[in-house]
Scaffold this motif. Structure first.
Motif, PDB file in Angstrom:
ATOM      1  N   ILE A 152       0.872  -1.166   0.000  1.00 14.83           N
ATOM      2  CA  ILE A 152       0.000   0.000   0.000  1.00 14.83           C
ATOM      3  C   ILE A 152       0.909   1.216   0.000  1.00 14.83           C
ATOM      4  O   ILE A 152       1.758   1.359   0.866  1.00 14.83           O
ATOM      5  N   CYS A 153       0.751   2.073  -0.981  1.00 16.64           N
ATOM      6  CA  CYS A 153       1.570   3.278  -1.051  1.00 16.64           C
ATOM      7  C   CYS A 153       0.677   4.497  -0.847  1.00 16.64           C
ATOM      8  O   CYS A 153      -0.527   4.369  -0.623  1.00 16.64           O
ATOM      9  N   LYS A 154       1.268   5.674  -0.942  1.00 11.97           N
ATOM     10  CA  LYS A 154       0.490   6.894  -0.713  1.00 11.97           C
ATOM     11  C   LYS A 154      -0.670   7.057  -1.691  1.00 11.97           C
ATOM     12  O   LYS A 154      -1.632   7.744  -1.400  1.00 11.97           O
ATOM     13  N   ASP A 155      -0.568   6.409  -2.828  1.00 13.48           N
ATOM     14  CA  ASP A 155      -1.624   6.505  -3.831  1.00 13.48           C
ATOM     15  C   ASP A 155      -2.642   5.377  -3.737  1.00 13.48           C
ATOM     16  O   ASP A 155      -3.534   5.274  -4.570  1.00 13.48           O
ATOM     17  N   GLY A 156      -2.510   4.494  -2.760  1.00 17.20           N
ATOM     18  CA  GLY A 156      -3.464   3.411  -2.585  1.00 17.20           C
ATOM     19  C   GLY A 156      -2.873   2.059  -2.917  1.00 17.20           C
ATOM     20  O   GLY A 156      -1.698   1.818  -2.700  1.00 17.20           O
ATOM     21  N   PHE A 157      -3.682   1.196  -3.467  1.00 18.89           N
ATOM     22  CA  PHE A 157      -3.286  -0.174  -3.760  1.00 18.89           C
ATOM     23  C   PHE A 157      -2.808  -0.301  -5.201  1.00 18.89           C
ATOM     24  O   PHE A 157      -3.260   0.425  -6.087  1.00 18.89           O
ATOM     25  N   GLU A 158      -1.938  -1.259  -5.412  1.00 13.88           N
ATOM     26  CA  GLU A 158      -1.473  -1.537  -6.769  1.00 13.88           C
ATOM     27  C   GLU A 158      -2.648  -2.046  -7.601  1.00 13.88           C
ATOM     28  O   GLU A 158      -3.456  -2.851  -7.158  1.00 13.88           O
ATOM     29  N   ARG A 159      -2.758  -1.573  -8.816  1.00 14.05           N
ATOM     30  CA  ARG A 159      -3.867  -1.926  -9.707  1.00 14.05           C
ATOM     31  C   ARG A 159      -3.978  -3.435  -9.897  1.00 14.05           C
ATOM     32  O   ARG A 159      -5.062  -3.993  -9.924  1.00 14.05           O
ATOM     33  N   GLU A 160      -2.847  -4.113 -10.025  1.00 16.10           N
ATOM     34  CA  GLU A 160      -2.847  -5.564 -10.208  1.00 16.10           C
ATOM     35  C   GLU A 160      -3.530  -6.272  -9.045  1.00 16.10           C
ATOM     36  O   GLU A 160      -4.315  -7.194  -9.229  1.00 16.10           O
ATOM     37  N   PHE A 161      -3.246  -5.833  -7.835  1.00 13.84           N
ATOM     38  CA  PHE A 161      -3.869  -6.419  -6.649  1.00 13.84           C
ATOM     39  C   PHE A 161      -5.378  -6.206  -6.682  1.00 13.84           C
ATOM     40  O   PHE A 161      -6.154  -7.123  -6.411  1.00 13.84           O
ATOM     41  N   ILE A 162      -5.805  -5.012  -7.037  1.00 16.14           N
ATOM     42  CA  ILE A 162      -7.236  -4.704  -7.088  1.00 16.14           C
ATOM     43  C   ILE A 162      -7.944  -5.616  -8.086  1.00 16.14           C
ATOM     44  O   ILE A 162      -9.013  -6.161  -7.801  1.00 16.14           O
ATOM     45  N   GLN A 163      -7.342  -5.816  -9.229  1.00 10.64           N
ATOM     46  CA  GLN A 163      -7.972  -6.616 -10.269  1.00 10.64           C
ATOM     47  C   GLN A 163      -7.940  -8.108  -9.966  1.00 10.64           C
ATOM     48  O   GLN A 163      -8.921  -8.814 -10.195  1.00 10.64           O
ATOM     49  N   GLU A 164      -6.821  -8.607  -9.461  1.00 12.72           N
ATOM     50  CA  GLU A 164      -6.669 -10.050  -9.261  1.00 12.72           C
ATOM     51  C   GLU A 164      -7.236 -10.548  -7.930  1.00 12.72           C
ATOM     52  O   GLU A 164      -7.586 -11.714  -7.816  1.00 12.72           O
ATOM     53  N   GLN A 165      -7.298  -9.703  -6.947  1.00 18.22           N
ATOM     54  CA  GLN A 165      -7.748 -10.106  -5.611  1.00 18.22           C
ATOM     55  C   GLN A 165      -8.933  -9.248  -5.170  1.00 18.22           C
ATOM     56  O   GLN A 165      -8.927  -8.669  -4.094  1.00 18.22           O
ATOM     57  N   ARG A 166      -9.937  -9.181  -5.989  1.00 22.30           N
ATOM     58  CA  ARG A 166     -11.064  -8.283  -5.742  1.00 22.30           C
ATOM     59  C   ARG A 166     -11.691  -8.488  -4.362  1.00 22.30           C
ATOM     60  O   ARG A 166     -11.990  -7.526  -3.666  1.00 22.30           O
ATOM     61  N   GLU A 167     -11.899  -9.732  -3.948  1.00 27.01           N
ATOM     62  CA  GLU A 167     -12.519 -10.000  -2.647  1.00 27.01           C
ATOM     63  C   GLU A 167     -11.612  -9.538  -1.508  1.00 27.01           C
ATOM     64  O   GLU A 167     -12.061  -8.907  -0.567  1.00 27.01           O
ATOM     65  N   MET A 168     -10.337  -9.867  -1.602  1.00 29.14           N
ATOM     66  CA  MET A 168      -9.396  -9.468  -0.562  1.00 29.14           C
ATOM     67  C   MET A 168      -9.204  -7.952  -0.559  1.00 29.14           C
ATOM     68  O   MET A 168      -9.010  -7.341   0.486  1.00 29.14           O
ATOM     69  N   TYR A 169      -9.265  -7.348  -1.739  1.00 28.64           N
ATOM     70  CA  TYR A 169      -9.111  -5.899  -1.828  1.00 28.64           C
ATOM     71  C   TYR A 169     -10.160  -5.187  -0.986  1.00 28.64           C
ATOM     72  O   TYR A 169      -9.869  -4.207  -0.306  1.00 28.64           O
ATOM     73  N   GLY A 170     -11.383  -5.667  -1.012  1.00 23.60           N
ATOM     74  CA  GLY A 170     -12.438  -5.041  -0.212  1.00 23.60           C
ATOM     75  C   GLY A 170     -12.106  -5.025   1.263  1.00 23.60           C
ATOM     76  O   GLY A 170     -12.300  -4.024   1.954  1.00 23.60           O
ATOM     77  N   ILE A 171     -11.583  -6.122   1.758  1.00 23.29           N
ATOM     78  CA  ILE A 171     -11.187  -6.202   3.171  1.00 23.29           C
ATOM     79  C   ILE A 171     -10.000  -5.282   3.429  1.00 23.29           C
ATOM     80  O   ILE A 171      -9.989  -4.525   4.404  1.00 23.29           O
ATOM     81  N   ALA A 172      -9.005  -5.335   2.552  1.00 22.48           N
ATOM     82  CA  ALA A 172      -7.809  -4.513   2.730  1.00 22.48           C
ATOM     83  C   ALA A 172      -8.142  -3.024   2.666  1.00 22.48           C
ATOM     84  O   ALA A 172      -7.608  -2.226   3.444  1.00 22.48           O
TER      85      ALA A 172
END
Length: 119
Positions: free
Chosen positions: A4-24
């Motif tokens: 997680i950086c100042k700009d948020g989450f890496e796009r790849e993580f958002i796309q590949e781990q959609r369910e986990m992204y919601g929790i994160a």
């Protein structure tokens, strides 16, 4: 897990781990020792800074300011400054903040049920 950086989450993580992204994403918004209690305190009405500070007796002014700024930057709370002398500042939940209240309420219920039970 992803970085997680100042700009948020890496796009790849958002796309590949959609369910986990919601929790994160939710955890990232709520990360901070006092944020849960600030949100709980604001759930029914607008509050002034001094009221929040009085409620959270052990928080430093710097920590409270930081937590409020982060919640505001994430769109969870609204900071309203009234043009008075001295200026009056009130904090309230946004619609996004109100959408978090079922989570806070569940945490409250869980704590009431299990918080004082021996393990």
């Amino acid at each position: 897990m992803t970085r997680i950086c100042k700009d948020g989450f890496e796009r790849e993580f958002i796309q590949e781990q959609r369910e986990m992204y919601g929790i994160a994403y939710t955890q990232n918004i709520l990360s901070g020792r006092w944020k849960y209690l600030i949100l709980w305190f604001l759930k029914n009405e607008k509050r002034r800074y001094r009221d929040i500070k009085s409620f959270l007796t052990n928080i430093s002014q710097g920590s409270l300011t930081k937590q409020l700024r982060e919640l505001e930057a994430d769109g969870i709370i609204k900071r309203e400054v009234y043009p008075e002398v001295p200026p009056r500042v009130e904090y309230s939940l946004t619609s996004k903040g109100k959408a978090l209240m079922p989570i806070i309420d569940l945490m409250e219920e869980f704590g009431k049920k299990f918080g004082e039970q021996p393990e």
